[in-house]
Design a protein around this motif. Structure first.
Motif, PDB file in Angstrom:
ATOM      1  N   GLN A  16       0.828  -1.203   0.000  1.00 41.33           N
ATOM      2  CA  GLN A  16       0.000   0.000   0.000  1.00 41.33           C
ATOM      3  C   GLN A  16       0.865   1.257   0.000  1.00 41.33           C
ATOM      4  N   GLY A  17       1.928   1.240   0.809  1.00 39.26           N
ATOM      5  CA  GLY A  17       2.802   2.400   0.860  1.00 39.26           C
ATOM      6  C   GLY A  17       3.542   2.629  -0.440  1.00 39.26           C
ATOM      7  N   ALA A  18       4.110   1.553  -0.997  1.00 38.65           N
ATOM      8  CA  ALA A  18       4.815   1.690  -2.268  1.00 38.65           C
ATOM      9  C   ALA A  18       3.849   2.076  -3.384  1.00 38.65           C
ATOM     10  N   ARG A  19       2.649   1.546  -3.317  1.00 36.73           N
ATOM     11  CA  ARG A  19       1.656   1.857  -4.350  1.00 36.73           C
ATOM     12  C   ARG A  19       1.273   3.342  -4.324  1.00 36.73           C
ATOM     13  N   SER A  20       1.378   3.957  -3.148  1.00 39.80           N
ATOM     14  CA  SER A  20       1.081   5.392  -3.077  1.00 39.80           C
ATOM     15  C   SER A  20       2.066   6.190  -3.929  1.00 39.80           C
ATOM     16  N   LEU A  21       3.312   5.695  -4.039  1.00 35.87           N
ATOM     17  CA  LEU A  21       4.284   6.352  -4.913  1.00 35.87           C
ATOM     18  C   LEU A  21       3.844   6.234  -6.372  1.00 35.87           C
ATOM     19  N   LEU A  22       3.313   5.071  -6.726  1.00 30.10           N
ATOM     20  CA  LEU A  22       2.831   4.871  -8.089  1.00 30.10           C
ATOM     21  C   LEU A  22       1.615   5.745  -8.367  1.00 30.10           C
ATOM     22  N   ASP A  23       0.728   5.850  -7.378  1.00 35.18           N
ATOM     23  CA  ASP A  23      -0.444   6.709  -7.545  1.00 35.18           C
ATOM     24  C   ASP A  23      -0.031   8.155  -7.755  1.00 35.18           C
ATOM     25  N   GLN A  24       1.018   8.567  -7.056  1.00 31.73           N
ATOM     26  CA  GLN A  24       1.523   9.925  -7.224  1.00 31.73           C
ATOM     27  C   GLN A  24       2.093  10.116  -8.618  1.00 31.73           C
ATOM     28  N   ILE A  25       2.788   9.092  -9.116  1.00 29.75           N
ATOM     29  CA  ILE A  25       3.332   9.157 -10.475  1.00 29.75           C
ATOM     30  C   ILE A  25       2.198   9.309 -11.484  1.00 29.75           C
ATOM     31  N   LYS A  26       1.169   8.523 -11.293  1.00 28.60           N
ATOM     32  CA  LYS A  26       0.022   8.573 -12.214  1.00 28.60           C
ATOM     33  C   LYS A  26      -0.628   9.950 -12.166  1.00 28.60           C
ATOM     34  N   GLN A  27      -0.759  10.489 -10.976  1.00 34.36           N
ATOM     35  CA  GLN A  27      -1.394  11.791 -10.809  1.00 34.36           C
ATOM     36  C   GLN A  27      -0.569  12.900 -11.458  1.00 34.36           C
ATOM     37  N   ASP A  28       0.751  12.819 -11.319  1.00 32.57           N
ATOM     38  CA  ASP A  28       1.609  13.893 -11.810  1.00 32.57           C
ATOM     39  C   ASP A  28       1.914  13.803 -13.303  1.00 32.57           C
ATOM     40  N   THR A  29       1.860  12.611 -13.867  1.00 33.46           N
ATOM     41  CA  THR A  29       2.247  12.449 -15.268  1.00 33.46           C
ATOM     42  C   THR A  29       1.088  12.093 -16.177  1.00 33.46           C
ATOM     43  N   GLY A  30       0.011  11.572 -15.567  1.00 36.74           N
ATOM     44  CA  GLY A  30      -1.097  11.126 -16.384  1.00 36.74           C
ATOM     45  C   GLY A  30      -0.841   9.822 -17.086  1.00 36.74           C
ATOM     46  N   LEU A  31       0.274   9.160 -16.743  1.00 34.64           N
ATOM     47  CA  LEU A  31       0.619   7.895 -17.377  1.00 34.64           C
ATOM     48  C   LEU A  31       0.219   6.723 -16.515  1.00 34.64           C
ATOM     49  N   LYS A  32      -0.055   5.599 -17.126  1.00 34.08           N
ATOM     50  CA  LYS A  32      -0.237   4.355 -16.389  1.00 34.08           C
ATOM     51  C   LYS A  32       1.130   3.880 -15.935  1.00 34.08           C
ATOM     52  N   TYR A  33       1.175   3.363 -14.709  1.00 35.00           N
ATOM     53  CA  TYR A  33       2.476   2.990 -14.179  1.00 35.00           C
ATOM     54  C   TYR A  33       2.871   1.568 -14.492  1.00 35.00           C
ATOM     55  N   SER A  34       1.941   0.707 -14.876  1.00 34.02           N
ATOM     56  CA  SER A  34       2.310  -0.673 -15.179  1.00 34.02           C
ATOM     57  C   SER A  34       2.980  -0.733 -16.534  1.00 34.02           C
ATOM     58  N   GLY A  35       4.280  -0.891 -16.529  1.00 30.54           N
ATOM     59  CA  GLY A  35       5.018  -0.964 -17.776  1.00 30.54           C
ATOM     60  C   GLY A  35       5.146   0.374 -18.467  1.00 30.54           C
ATOM     61  N   GLY A  36       4.743   1.468 -17.785  1.00 33.46           N
ATOM     62  CA  GLY A  36       4.763   2.777 -18.409  1.00 33.46           C
ATOM     63  C   GLY A  36       6.115   3.446 -18.280  1.00 33.46           C
ATOM     64  N   VAL A  37       6.253   4.555 -18.984  1.00 31.79           N
ATOM     65  CA  VAL A  37       7.464   5.354 -18.889  1.00 31.79           C
ATOM     66  C   VAL A  37       7.109   6.663 -18.214  1.00 31.79           C
ATOM     67  N   VAL A  38       7.866   7.037 -17.198  1.00 32.10           N
ATOM     68  CA  VAL A  38       7.605   8.271 -16.475  1.00 32.10           C
ATOM     69  C   VAL A  38       8.459   9.375 -17.071  1.00 32.10           C
ATOM     70  N   SER A  39       7.826  10.439 -17.485  1.00 31.94           N
ATOM     71  CA  SER A  39       8.556  11.598 -17.983  1.00 31.94           C
ATOM     72  C   SER A  39       8.415  12.740 -16.997  1.00 31.94           C
ATOM     73  N   HIS A  44      14.315  13.340 -15.984  1.00 32.33           N
ATOM     74  CA  HIS A  44      14.644  11.983 -15.552  1.00 32.33           C
ATOM     75  C   HIS A  44      13.533  11.032 -15.969  1.00 32.33           C
ATOM     76  N   ASP A  45      13.699  10.399 -17.109  1.00 27.18           N
ATOM     77  CA  ASP A  45      12.710   9.449 -17.598  1.00 27.18           C
ATOM     78  C   ASP A  45      13.135   8.045 -17.197  1.00 27.18           C
ATOM     79  N   TYR A  46      12.191   7.270 -16.703  1.00 29.59           N
ATOM     80  CA  TYR A  46      12.507   5.891 -16.352  1.00 29.59           C
ATOM     81  C   TYR A  46      11.278   5.013 -16.517  1.00 29.59           C
ATOM     82  N   LYS A  47      11.533   3.737 -16.678  1.00 31.50           N
ATOM     83  CA  LYS A  47      10.459   2.767 -16.873  1.00 31.50           C
ATOM     84  C   LYS A  47      10.140   2.103 -15.542  1.00 31.50           C
TER      85      LYS A  47
END
Length: 575
Positions: A296-319, A330-333
């Motif tokens: 749950q805690g780690a997933r909150s980081l993913l939720d934040q990524i989704k919120q800030d980038t609009g990207l899906k985090y499963s297999g997605g690329v964060v820009s 800093h782009d990473y998969k």
């Protein structure tokens, strides 16, 4: 072999006031020079803040812009202050392997120092100016590396500054040490040591000549807590304590989970999330984040990524172009793992095996790929192994080779035996199995009890728990009580204070009284705990029980003492 010197100083700031009375003793063939220099122990002051704790320090280390140590040619003398801890001892061991002259000091002897002494380090018990002076005071270290627990008014730190020796905290030293490598930084509130050591072990078995540092003793590592190789990969257990991992620049960052731990440093879980978000900003361009999607805690980081980038985090690329949170450019998969099928890598059909561990079916995005077998117990170790698999395949990169790679890593995964003080078997006598574990957080206690149930489904579990620090107990008492209620019998000892004083008027008795379900007893003295358990076992000489000693303090001595007591009484009975 190195040299062991014991010295204690009674002046924190004035080298000139040190007494020079020296007594020399011999322990085996090791000379021990005891100097009567006495140092007041450094104390971290804690301030109660509602239900949380803040750490107060009266000084900070400067972060030096340039590191003058010659890492390329590996020349010079490095002195480690606080060398007896798991983190700094591993750095010292690696420095020895790299060819540096190594010395170090700590207030008390620790098991980690034994290997350093054998490898050639000069070790000092106690802190003193003389520890960082060679050739009768005319020679000084090229650098001093200090543990996070060492304040800047430590006598060795003060003297090093006065003579111009650069001083580095562990975080900056790690940053310089790893900057030229392909760094795989394994982070998380729990499971870092096991995951990092399992990853290094598997990569080594697959032929990677890697370097690795783990903050625990690993029986299958020839040097205990490190590998030292000539390859480009560096596996590091990356610690969030004191922000230690914030100086790193990993190519692959692993986050095993996120929980409110180190309550003396972090005010609440949001503070933990904040520092992990800062850590993720350090991932190199084109790098990877391997993260447990079920936490749950780690997933909150993913939720934040989704919120800030609009990207899906499963297999997605964060820009980072759309958000400052993740750093400029800093782009990473992202690769997720867990038990849930929405993760990129997940486990199905998990079941106990004859080794006492777990078997499961490894799946990738809905496709079953292989059966994985582990000899270490517990579903938490299934998750740790998934992190390793996802990371190894990320490093290999070529999806066409994934089946071959999985086939290669299955064998070392099945042979990995774990880390010391993680469900360690101390011995078996009268049908009673005695285990020891480092668990000192409710999440870890619950995981260990679950692993014991898995391995011994028909035996009663007796948990001997030593709370570690008053600050952790006062904040997490109810969570500890819930976790310990999964045992069949609980013994709680006095709190292992470590660096703290009891400013909260709490003790182990408060915890024992709050446990609902199993019979619970408060026995402050560990010696009395041994006596009680010995009598209990001898009353029924063939008990179907498992005793688990749990905690990060000296509760680890209970198991060996209990085993010895039972063996002695057994021999006496035969005579």
């Amino acid at each position: 072999m190195g040299k062991l010197v014991a010295s204690v100083s009674n002046s924190l700031h004035s080298p000139g006031s040190f007494l020079e009375k020296i007594e020399t003793y011999f322990f085996g063939n090791i000379p021990l020079s005891f100097k009567s220099n006495r140092t007041a122990p450094s104390i971290l002051l804690f301030m109660k803040k509602k239900n949380s704790v803040s750490v107060l320090t009266n000084c900070t280390f400067k972060r030096n812009e340039e590191c003058i140590v010659d890492f390329k040619n590996r020349k010079g003398w490095i002195h480690f202050v606080g060398i007896g801890g798991s983190g700094l001892s591993a750095l010292a061991k690696l420095a020895l392997k790299q060819g540096f002259e190594v010395s170090g000091s700590d207030l008390v002897w620790s098991s980690y120092m034994e290997g350093l002494l054998e490898a050639g380090a000069n070790l000092h018990i106690g802190h003193s100016v003389s520890n960082i002076q060679g050739n009768d005071g005319s020679r000084f270290p090229n650098a001093v590396v200090a543990s996070s627990a060492i304040p800047q008014d430590n006598v060795e730190i003060l003297h090093a500054k006065s003579v111009g020796v650069p001083i580095y905290k562990r975080d900056y030293w790690l940053a310089k040490l790893t900057e030229k490598y392909n760094l795989i930084a394994v982070s998380g509130s729990h499971g870092k040591s096991t995951t990092a050591s399992m990853l290094a072990y598997v990569l080594k078995a697959m032929g990677d000549d890697l370097t690795a540092i783990v903050g625990a003793h690993v029986p299958q590592f020839p040097d205990g807590s490190i590998f030292y190789g000539g390859g480009k990969n560096f596996v590091l257990e990356a610690d969030e304590y004191d922000g230690c991992f914030l100086g790193l620049s990993p190519s692959v960052a692993v986050v095993t989970n996120l929980d409110w731990e180190h309550v003396d440093i972090f005010e609440d879980e949001d503070a933990v999330k904040s520092i992990f978000r800062r850590f993720l900003k350090q991932i190199r361009v084109g790098g990877h984040l391997v993260i447990c999607g079920d936490s749950q805690g780690a997933r909150s980081l993913l939720d934040q990524i989704k919120q800030d980038t609009g990207l899906k985090y499963s297999g997605g690329v964060v820009s980072n172009q759309s958000s400052d949170l993740w750093g400029q450019g800093h782009d990473y998969k992202i690769i997720t793992y867990g038990f849930s099928s929405f993760n990129d890598w997940y486990a199905e059909s998990v079941c106990p095996n004859v080794q006492g561990g777990s078997d499961y079916i490894l799946c990738e995005r809905g496709r079953p790929l292989a059966q994985i077998s582990l000899q270490i117990p517990g579903v938490h170790n299934v998750l740790n192994s998934l992190a390793v698999i996802a990371t190894v395949l990320t490093l290999i990169g070529d999806k066409r080779q994934s089946h071959e790679s999985i086939a290669c890593l299955k064998l070392p995964l099945s042979k990995f035996m774990g880390v010391s003080r993680r469900f360690d078997l101390i011995g078996t006598i009268y049908g009673c199995h005695i285990y020891d574990d480092f668990a000192h957080h409710p999440t870890e206690v619950r995981a260990v009890l679950q692993a014991a149930r898995q391995r011994f489904p028909n035996k009663a579990l007796i948990a001997v728990f030593q709370p570690h620090t008053y600050s952790r107990l006062v904040v997490l008492k109810d969570d500890f009580a819930n976790a310990l209620s999964e045992a069949d019998q609980v013994v709680v000892s006095a709190v292992y204070a470590a660096r703290e004083t009891n400013d909260w008027n709490i003790n182990g008795k408060d915890l024992a009284a709050s446990i609902i379900g199993p019979p619970s007893e408060y026995i402050p003295c560990l010696g009395n705990v041994v006596d009680k358990l010995a009598l209990q076992i001898l009353r029924d000489p063939h008990p179907e029980i498992v005793i688990l000693t749990l905690g990060a303090g000296d509760v680890t001595t209970v198991g060996p003492k209990l085993l010895h007591e039972l063996q002695t009484r057994s021999q006496d009975a035969r005579h």
